[in-house]
Design an enzyme around this catalytic site. Structure first.
Site, PDB file in Angstrom:
ATOM      1  N   LYS A 180      31.154 -14.773 -40.127  1.00 19.66           N
ATOM      2  CA  LYS A 180      32.054 -14.938 -41.049  1.00 19.66           C
ATOM      3  C   LYS A 180      33.490 -15.214 -40.541  1.00 19.66           C
ATOM      4  O   LYS A 180      34.283 -15.696 -41.234  1.00 19.66           O
ATOM      5  CB  LYS A 180      32.251 -13.734 -41.933  1.00 19.66           C
ATOM      6  CG  LYS A 180      31.073 -13.674 -42.793  1.00 19.66           C
ATOM      7  CD  LYS A 180      30.643 -12.472 -43.794  1.00 19.66           C
ATOM      8  CE  LYS A 180      29.594 -12.289 -44.380  1.00 19.66           C
ATOM      9  NZ  LYS A 180      28.536 -11.764 -43.862  1.00 19.66           N
TER      10      LYS A 180
ATOM     11  N   LYS B  26      20.368 -10.481 -48.563  1.00 16.79           N
ATOM     12  CA  LYS B  26      21.313 -10.534 -49.818  1.00 16.79           C
ATOM     13  C   LYS B  26      22.662 -11.291 -49.383  1.00 16.79           C
ATOM     14  O   LYS B  26      23.379 -11.966 -50.505  1.00 16.79           O
ATOM     15  CB  LYS B  26      21.643  -8.965 -50.365  1.00 16.79           C
ATOM     16  CG  LYS B  26      20.530  -8.611 -50.939  1.00 16.79           C
ATOM     17  CD  LYS B  26      20.776  -7.103 -51.726  1.00 16.79           C
ATOM     18  CE  LYS B  26      19.735  -6.817 -52.655  1.00 16.79           C
ATOM     19  NZ  LYS B  26      20.132  -5.572 -53.426  1.00 16.79           N
TER      20      LYS B  26
ATOM     21  N   LYS C 286      16.996 -16.667 -42.608  1.00 20.17           N
ATOM     22  CA  LYS C 286      16.511 -15.183 -42.812  1.00 20.17           C
ATOM     23  C   LYS C 286      16.794 -14.605 -44.032  1.00 20.17           C
ATOM     24  O   LYS C 286      17.856 -14.855 -44.805  1.00 20.17           O
ATOM     25  CB  LYS C 286      17.377 -14.158 -41.729  1.00 20.17           C
ATOM     26  CG  LYS C 286      16.909 -12.750 -41.807  1.00 20.17           C
ATOM     27  CD  LYS C 286      17.710 -11.992 -40.820  1.00 20.17           C
ATOM     28  CE  LYS C 286      19.339 -11.895 -41.500  1.00 20.17           C
ATOM     29  NZ  LYS C 286      20.118 -10.918 -40.813  1.00 20.17           N
TER      30      LYS C 286
END
Length: 265
Positions: free
Chosen positions: A55, A137, A134
């Protein structure tokens, strides 16, 4: 989210008499230990963590909680004197960081923390998500098997596929739907599905419907048990409270050793 995760574990038959089953926020000792471990964790280690690097291109969305998340994971492991930690391939780095942090602390203060070993099963695969990455969530590409049927169907039908027409033969090995179906189907079912892909005249809508049916069939018992727990949150809280009490007893001993080593007892 806490309740849904707890209900999922119990729905799949987790034996709370043989396992310590607790809610992390009910064990404040882990946060105190995390702070001490932060003081033994070098900046470059955290900067190289996958959870941060994934990120870091959008730095404005990265906060200190995400940056130091590996230290919280280390605290979760080290607080309970774990000797063996079963982890998947994608979590190997976090365990190695835990070992490094514990080693750094022990280097200065002696054998205070148990340095855990990883238990890896190379047969464990990464479950593909609805977009081919993959399943996670974080990527919002997962299938929640506990949803009511209409909502579950919507998730399954959202699986990304190519634009080949119904009549065209298709390659099952590049299809996200087939990748999920083969995790659940029997050998004969998977072979039959593969043959339909290759023969043509079989659309992705058909494949998604077959996946939905096998999801509902495979997890019928667990779906019912999950709903039972979610409709009795008091019973869930009671199970978690029992586990938290056991976890805090173990954690208090570890934290006592750490405080003593640091001169804070």
């Amino acid at each position: 989210n806490t309740y849904s995760v707890a209900a999922a574990w119990l729905a799949f038959g987790l034996d709370t008499k043989k396992n310590t089953f607790y809610r992390q926020s009910d064990v404040p000792e882990v946060c105190e230990l995390m702070w001490y471990l932060n003081c033994f964790t070098p900046f470059p280690m955290l900067a190289n963590a996958h959870s941060f690097k994934d990120k870091s291109e959008t730095a404005a969305s990265v906060n200190a909680g995400l940056f130091t998340y590996p230290v919280l994971m280390a605290g979760d492991i080290l607080l309970y004197d774990a000797d063996q930690v079963p982890v998947g391939k994608d979590q190997r780095q976090h365990l190695e960081m835990t070992r490094d942090i514990a080693g750094s602390f022990n280097h200065q203060y002696g054998d205070v923390l148990v340095v855990p070993e990883g238990s890896y099963d190379e047969r464990v695969m990464i479950v593909p998500g609805t977009d081919g990455r993959k399943m996670s969530k974080s990527y919002h590409n997962y299938i929640n098997i506990f949803l009511e049927e209409k909502a579950l169907k919507k998730q399954v039908m959202s699986i990304v596929t190519d634009s080949l027409p119904l009549e065209a033969p298709k390659d099952p090995d590049t299809c996200n739907v087939f990748a999920l179906y083969k995790l659940l189907g029997s050998t004969d079912q998977v072979a039959d599905m593969r043959a339909k892909y290759v023969a043509g005249g079989f659309g992705y809508g058909h494949a998604k419907t077959a996946l939905l049916e096998i999801l509902i069939e495979t997890y019928a018992e667990q779906r019912a048990a999950y709903n039972g727990w979610m409709n009795d949150l008091g019973a869930l809280d009671a199970e978690l409270a029992i586990g938290a009490e056991k976890a805090r007893l173990v954690g208090a001993e570890t934290l006592g050793r750490v405080r003593g080593a640091l001169g804070l007892d």
